[in-house]
Design a protein around this motif. Structure first.
Motif, mmCIF file in Angstrom:
data_model
loop_
_atom_site.group_PDB
_atom_site.id
_atom_site.type_symbol
_atom_site.label_atom_id
_atom_site.label_comp_id
_atom_site.label_asym_id
_atom_site.label_seq_id
_atom_site.Cartn_x
_atom_site.Cartn_y
_atom_site.Cartn_z
ATOM 1 N N MET A 228 0.818 -1.207 0.000
ATOM 2 C CA MET A 228 0.000 0.000 0.000
ATOM 3 C C MET A 228 0.860 1.269 0.000
ATOM 4 O O MET A 228 0.584 2.231 -0.710
ATOM 5 C CB MET A 228 -0.796 -0.103 1.301
ATOM 6 N N PHE A 231 2.519 1.978 -3.271
ATOM 7 C CA PHE A 231 1.502 2.439 -4.192
ATOM 8 C C PHE A 231 1.174 3.914 -3.952
ATOM 9 O O PHE A 231 1.093 4.720 -4.885
ATOM 10 C CB PHE A 231 0.311 1.523 -3.938
ATOM 11 N N PHE A 270 -19.688 5.981 6.776
ATOM 12 C CA PHE A 270 -19.992 4.569 6.978
ATOM 13 C C PHE A 270 -20.082 4.236 8.462
ATOM 14 O O PHE A 270 -19.333 4.785 9.265
ATOM 15 C CB PHE A 270 -18.926 3.695 6.313
ATOM 16 N N ALA A 276 -13.793 -0.770 7.807
ATOM 17 C CA ALA A 276 -12.634 -1.470 7.264
ATOM 18 C C ALA A 276 -12.865 -1.761 5.791
ATOM 19 O O ALA A 276 -11.991 -1.599 4.946
ATOM 20 C CB ALA A 276 -12.405 -2.766 8.033
ATOM 21 N N ARG A 277 -14.114 -2.158 5.527
ATOM 22 C CA ARG A 277 -14.479 -2.474 4.157
ATOM 23 C C ARG A 277 -14.439 -1.220 3.287
ATOM 24 O O ARG A 277 -13.913 -1.224 2.176
ATOM 25 C CB ARG A 277 -15.873 -3.060 4.206
ATOM 26 N N SER A 280 -11.233 0.276 1.752
ATOM 27 C CA SER A 280 -10.679 -0.206 0.485
ATOM 28 C C SER A 280 -11.035 0.741 -0.659
ATOM 29 O O SER A 280 -10.351 0.775 -1.675
ATOM 30 C CB SER A 280 -11.157 -1.622 0.196
ATOM 31 N N LEU A 281 -12.126 1.524 -0.466
ATOM 32 C CA LEU A 281 -12.479 2.494 -1.510
ATOM 33 C C LEU A 281 -11.401 3.558 -1.667
ATOM 34 O O LEU A 281 -11.181 4.067 -2.762
ATOM 35 C CB LEU A 281 -13.807 3.167 -1.174
ATOM 36 N N ILE A 283 -8.285 3.087 -1.557
ATOM 37 C CA ILE A 283 -7.265 2.538 -2.451
ATOM 38 C C ILE A 283 -7.756 2.584 -3.891
ATOM 39 O O ILE A 283 -7.006 2.890 -4.819
ATOM 40 C CB ILE A 283 -6.909 1.100 -2.034
ATOM 41 N N VAL A 284 -9.059 2.285 -4.074
ATOM 42 C CA VAL A 284 -9.607 2.335 -5.427
ATOM 43 C C VAL A 284 -9.445 3.742 -5.989
ATOM 44 O O VAL A 284 -9.018 3.925 -7.134
ATOM 45 C CB VAL A 284 -11.089 1.914 -5.432
ATOM 46 N N GLY A 287 -5.856 4.284 -6.944
ATOM 47 C CA GLY A 287 -5.494 3.448 -8.092
ATOM 48 C C GLY A 287 -6.057 4.001 -9.387
ATOM 49 O O GLY A 287 -5.364 4.097 -10.402
ATOM 50 N N VAL A 288 -7.325 4.400 -9.345
ATOM 51 C CA VAL A 288 -7.946 4.951 -10.546
ATOM 52 C C VAL A 288 -7.274 6.271 -10.915
ATOM 53 O O VAL A 288 -6.997 6.544 -12.086
ATOM 54 C CB VAL A 288 -9.464 5.131 -10.318
ATOM 55 N N LEU A 290 -4.200 7.137 -10.339
ATOM 56 C CA LEU A 290 -2.895 6.835 -10.943
ATOM 57 C C LEU A 290 -3.060 6.489 -12.418
ATOM 58 O O LEU A 290 -2.345 7.003 -13.286
ATOM 59 C CB LEU A 290 -2.243 5.682 -10.173
ATOM 60 N N PHE C 118 0.171 -1.964 -12.232
ATOM 61 C CA PHE C 118 0.366 -1.945 -10.783
ATOM 62 C C PHE C 118 -0.761 -1.143 -10.109
ATOM 63 O O PHE C 118 -1.372 -1.602 -9.134
ATOM 64 C CB PHE C 118 1.742 -1.321 -10.512
ATOM 65 N N GLY C 119 -1.067 0.011 -10.681
ATOM 66 C CA GLY C 119 -2.164 0.820 -10.140
ATOM 67 C C GLY C 119 -3.493 0.097 -10.278
ATOM 68 O O GLY C 119 -4.295 0.047 -9.338
ATOM 69 N N ALA C 120 -3.719 -0.497 -11.444
ATOM 70 C CA ALA C 120 -4.982 -1.198 -11.686
ATOM 71 C C ALA C 120 -5.123 -2.380 -10.739
ATOM 72 O O ALA C 120 -6.222 -2.690 -10.274
ATOM 73 C CB ALA C 120 -5.049 -1.653 -13.143
ATOM 74 N N MET C 122 -3.984 -2.711 -7.669
ATOM 75 C CA MET C 122 -4.405 -2.236 -6.358
ATOM 76 C C MET C 122 -5.901 -1.939 -6.368
ATOM 77 O O MET C 122 -6.640 -2.304 -5.439
ATOM 78 C CB MET C 122 -3.644 -0.955 -6.002
ATOM 79 N N ALA C 123 -6.361 -1.274 -7.416
ATOM 80 C CA ALA C 123 -7.771 -0.891 -7.494
ATOM 81 C C ALA C 123 -8.660 -2.136 -7.595
ATOM 82 O O ALA C 123 -9.651 -2.259 -6.876
ATOM 83 C CB ALA C 123 -7.990 0.033 -8.687
ATOM 84 N N SER C 126 -8.922 -3.944 -4.308
ATOM 85 C CA SER C 126 -9.691 -3.230 -3.302
ATOM 86 C C SER C 126 -11.179 -3.249 -3.625
ATOM 87 O O SER C 126 -12.010 -3.247 -2.718
ATOM 88 C CB SER C 126 -9.191 -1.791 -3.198
ATOM 89 N N VAL C 127 -11.512 -3.248 -4.914
ATOM 90 C CA VAL C 127 -12.928 -3.369 -5.284
ATOM 91 C C VAL C 127 -13.472 -4.705 -4.772
ATOM 92 O O VAL C 127 -14.568 -4.776 -4.208
ATOM 93 C CB VAL C 127 -13.109 -3.246 -6.812
ATOM 94 N N GLU C 129 -12.397 -6.346 -2.205
ATOM 95 C CA GLU C 129 -12.515 -6.264 -0.753
ATOM 96 C C GLU C 129 -13.760 -5.477 -0.370
ATOM 97 O O GLU C 129 -14.445 -5.810 0.599
ATOM 98 C CB GLU C 129 -11.262 -5.613 -0.164
ATOM 99 N N PHE C 130 -14.065 -4.448 -1.162
ATOM 100 C CA PHE C 130 -15.247 -3.646 -0.863
ATOM 101 C C PHE C 130 -16.523 -4.466 -1.091
ATOM 102 O O PHE C 130 -17.435 -4.465 -0.264
ATOM 103 C CB PHE C 130 -15.268 -2.390 -1.732
ATOM 104 N N THR C 133 -15.958 -8.066 1.185
ATOM 105 C CA THR C 133 -15.255 -7.941 2.473
ATOM 106 C C THR C 133 -14.002 -8.833 2.505
ATOM 107 O O THR C 133 -13.800 -9.666 1.624
ATOM 108 C CB THR C 133 -16.127 -8.311 3.713
#
Lengths: 318, 243, 305
Positions: A228, A231, A270, A276-277, A280-281, A283-284, A287-288, A290, C118-120, C122-123, C126-127, C129-130, C133
């Motif tokens: 993480m 990134f 939230f 916790a869930r 993760s958004l 990170i999304v 990532g997007v 980037l 690499f960026g994709a 991670m995304a 995480s999607v 995980e969202f 869970t």
């Protein structure tokens, strides 16, 4: 009052990220080396400094109780050494082998942080790391300001040195190697050795940043050095503008702000059991972001001055 | 009657720095044209761009009257525009037969085997060990395979980038004999060459490219003793003699 | 040491090998180290799980939801796997369309595409995980008893099935690549994409075929790993280094090499767990990778670096 203290705390962390980002900029922005193991180089610096500066502990090797400054220097040397081994192994090969190998070392070092308990304290890490200005720790605001001042000073110092280096003959040849390896070679420059030097310098700066960060937050644990972090730092550099040291600092502050803001937004929006869930958004989003920057503005917010790196150019159409 | 024409054609690797700067010419059906010029004049870039290998930055290309500007190279091969690059013009890690089989997929299924056999007859060297990797062929044999691959589809127009490069004088003779046969069979030829003498012997018309622009366009016999050409090719002539 | 380590290693290695084949194919044909490949395994597993959630009730209603023969799952799983593979393929084709393909068209350097992957990755992770869970999920709740298979080794029917499926898929793929016209085109593009165009090969089509094969195998590998272990959003990430190590050990572009590389990594991991300890398992792939880069960077069946 509380906001000011938090603001100083936030900015100090942003400054430590700026240092990491400056190190990455030497590797990527100036030299074109893709390091996917940033977190490992930061982590090894942090652990090295902790080992050198903490007081002697019964259940752990060392604790040499040395001054913080010694820890910082040791951190930079250790990260530089690891960078040297990784670089010497892969820099001759095609560019993505370095990426894969650094990705691998990040995983291997993460395992070491977790499992070499006598050295690293295992999954719980090491706490009560000596902090700079610990004499004024009771006055939170003053303490945070003092740390912010120190971190900023370090950023400025590294910035000045790197700018100087970039303008020096060494920096010019480095860029020449990045833009046109064959031409640089014909001028009698050894691209492999130059790249290796840049990789080691960048790694050493990351290690220093890791030490600074560890002494500021006061503890180290394996979870601080997950992919993480790599990134995030990459997002910072690419958003800020690779090849530009100001961009590296700007990107670090901006992305760290986006990260902190989206984090507090998520904790607002939230319910606690979903946080916790929802995290993760975050990170999304990064990532997007980037990917979008790579697609639409590959030079970043603050582009490199000289010329836009050839990595982003319209070269061979296939 | 026009096989291939370019109009105001610009091409290069960098949009700000075209290497071919506005070239226009038309090649008649059945004609053999050679493109000459000093090193770095943009000859190779010109035909690579026509073949869809280098970006076209402006102007228009037509093949048999159809606009083919910007059409990807594989689609040009399907439309009958053959191209033989100068180097790396065969797949060294595929067998000789596989090289021909890939090319044969451009013709109808029932003709494929026949066309491959025809090429083996035309270039008997290739028939000796068709299942060996093409990378094991000698320099001359590689050029034969490259030519066979291109000719297999019976392309109405064939473009070659320096087919004589790196070959011994004897092999150059063989290559040009083959090309003469191909031309006699009605194929339109466009040939980039450094070997001026051989090229002028085969082609009836020469285009001279200097610094990305068309400096001369006319019949080859008029060019044999032209002073312009002498001036342009002084360097190359001496090199040729030395070879 | 018990001989059981051999079969454990082979079973883990089969999954790694199958994943590494997809990786090595995209590596040699699209010419970049794709960091999202591990996440294709995870997505394949989750997509299959989701479909099987829908199908499960349906098939149980039809009275064919019971486990097949000695295996722990019913007809729902193979059917869901087909659908899951299809969806994984769609996912990769979309990703290629909006990200990698765009960068290729602009002539971006390899390393930029690697960075985008690499960026994709991670995304994508995480999607997952969202949506699902971080809690592990299972494709089957049935318990299986390991049967003796000779030489003092034991394996469950599911485990033996994964080995058989891997062998079958690799054989089929090997035949496609060495014998068929599509395979010929793939080898040609991997050697020289611009010459492939001159020969009349539609390189974009070959790239799509490569994604289809890579994503399909990734989904199967992900489901196998999910069946034998569990499904987690990070499963693909944890497999990524073994996949890279297997692909490089086998030689980039070589299908038998990737499988062999996967088996070697699987065995090395199993031996490490026995000899050194389970906590060091994840480091094995790194050690193998470093050794390959030192001793023979082209890999076992590699051509050039």
């Amino acid at each position: 009052m509380e906001y000011l203290a938090y603001g100083a705390f936030f900015l100090t962390l942003a400054m430590t990220y700026s240092i990491i980002c400056l190190g990455l900029n030497v590797q990527w922005g100036q030299t074109g080396l893709f390091n996917v193991g940033v977190a490992a180089f930061v982590g090894i610096g942090a652990y090295t400094s902790v080992l050198l500066t903490t007081p002697e502990t019964a259940d752990r090797v060392g604790g040499f109780d040395l001054p913080i400054a010694v820890g910082w220097i040791g951190a930079a040397l250790m990260s530089g050494l690891i960078s040297f081994f990784v670089g010497a192994l892969t820099i001759r090969m095609r560019s993505d082998y370095l990426a894969i190998t650094t990705f691998g070392i990040a995983i291997a070092l993460q395992l070491c942080f977790q499992n070499l308990e006598p050295l690293t304290g295992g999954v719980f890490g090491v706490g009560f790391i000596p902090r700079a200005f610990s004499g004024i720790q009771d006055d939170a605001l003053l303490f945070n300001y003092a740390n912010l001042g120190l971190a900023t000073l370090l950023v400025v110092a590294i910035y000045v040195v790197l700018e100087h280096l970039a303008r020096s003959p060494w920096g010019r040849v480095l860029r020449a190697v990045r833009e046109d390896e064959t031409a640089a070679q014909s001028l009698g420059k050894n691209p492999t050795s130059l790249r290796l030097q840049a990789f080691v310098l960048g790694g050493a700066i990351m290690g220093l940043a890791g030490a600074v960060q560890a002494h500021f937050i006061g503890f180290v644990a394996p979870a601080n050095y997950l992919p993480m972090m790599t990134f995030q730092v990459w997002a910072m550099l690419i958003v800020g503008g690779s090849g530009n040291n100001k961009g590296a600092i700007f990107g670090a502050v901006l992305v760290w702000a986006i990260w902190a803001l989206s984090g507090s937004l998520i904790s607002e929006l939230f319910p606690p059991d979903q946080q916790a869930r929802a995290a993760s958004l975050q990170i999304v989003i990064i990532g997007v972001m980037l990917c979008l920057i790579l697609l639409w503005r590959p030079q970043g917010v603050l582009p490199e001055r000289q010329s836009i790196s050839k990595h982003l150019g319209q070269r061979n159409e296939t | 009657m026009t096989a291939l024409a370019v109009k105001g054609f610009q091409a290069g690797y960098d949009p700000d720095l075209p290497i071919v700067k506005g070239v226009s010419f038309a090649v008649k059906k059945g004609e053999a044209v050679t493109v000459l010029g000093p090193n770095g004049a943009g000859k190779s870039t010109l035909i690579k761009a026509i073949a869809g290998q280098v970006a076209c930055l402006g102007g228009q290309v037509t093949l048999g009257g159809d606009d083919i500007t910007g059409v990807p190279s594989y689609a040009l091969a399907k439309r009958g525009l053959g191209f033989v690059p100068q180097t790396e013009n065969i797949f060294a890690q595929l067998t000789i037969r596989e090289n021909l089989q890939i090319a044969s997929e451009l013709v109808e299924k029932r003709r494929r085997a026949g066309q491959i056999d025809k090429m083996f007859d035309m270039f008997p060297d290739l028939k000796l060990r068709p299942n060996d990797l093409a990378g094991t062929l000698s320099g001359g044999q590689r050029q034969m395979l490259a030519a066979a691959r291109a000719l297999l589809t019976d392309p109405p127009v064939l473009m070659l980038d320096e087919p004589s490069a790196g070959l011994s004088p004897k092999l150059v003779g063989q290559v040009f004999e083959t090309l003469a046969r191909v031309h006699a069979a009605g194929v339109t030829l466009i040939l980039v060459e450094q070997n001026v003498r051989a090229a002028l012997g085969l082609a009836s018309r020469a285009l001279v490219l200097v610094d990305g622009e068309l400096a001369h366009d006319g019949p080859t016999d008029a060019l044999q003793d032209s002073t312009t050409l002498g001036r342009l090719f002084l360097g190359n002539r001496t090199r040729e003699v030395a070879r | 040491m018990s001989p059981q380590v051999l079969i454990d290693g082979l079973i883990a290695g089969a999954t790694i090998g199958l994943g590494a084949i997809g990786l090595t194919l995209t590596y040699s044909i699209l010419r970049f180290a794709n960091f999202t490949h591990g996440d294709f395994l995870a997505w394949g597993a989750y997509l299959t799980l989701t479909v099987s959630g829908f199908l499960g009730g349906l098939l149980a209603g039809l009275g064919i939801g019971e486990p097949i023969g000695p295996f722990s799952f019913g007809w729902g799983l193979p059917l869901s796997l087909l659908a899951g593979a299809g969806l994984t393929i769609v996912l990769t084709l979309i990703l290629d369309k909006i990200l990698f393909g765009q960068l290729r068209r602009r002539g971006a350097d390899t390393i930029i595409i690697v960075m985008a992957s690499f960026g994709a990755s991670m995304a994508l992770r995480s999607v997952l995980e969202f949506i699902y869970t971080a809690n592990p999920q299972y494709l089957t709740r049935e318990l299986q008893i390991a049967q003796p298979v000779g030489f003092g080794m034991r394996a469950t029917p599911d485990q033996l099935l994964t080995i058989a499926v891997t062998a079958l898929l690799v054989l089929a793929l090997h035949l496609v690549v060495t014998r068929s016209s599509t395979g010929r085109s793939m080898r040609a593009v991997s050697e020289n994409p611009s010459l492939a165009g001159v020969y009349g090969i539609d390189v974009q089509r070959v790239i799509r075929v490569t994604w289809v094969i890579g994503a399909g195998l990734a989904c199967v590998a992900g489901v196998m790993s999910g069946l034998l272990v569990q499904i987690r959003p990070y499963m693909g990430f944890d497999l990524l280094l073994p996949l890279f190590a297997a692909a490089i050990l086998g030689g980039v572009g070589s299908i038998p090499g990737a499988l062999l590389g996967g088996l070697i990594i699987g065995l090395a991991e199993a031996f490490t767990v026995q000899i050194v300890g389970a906590e060091w398992r994840a480091g094995v792939a790194f050690v193998v990778l470093v050794l390959v880069l030192i001793i023979r960077p082209t890999g076992l069946f590699g051509r050039t670096v």
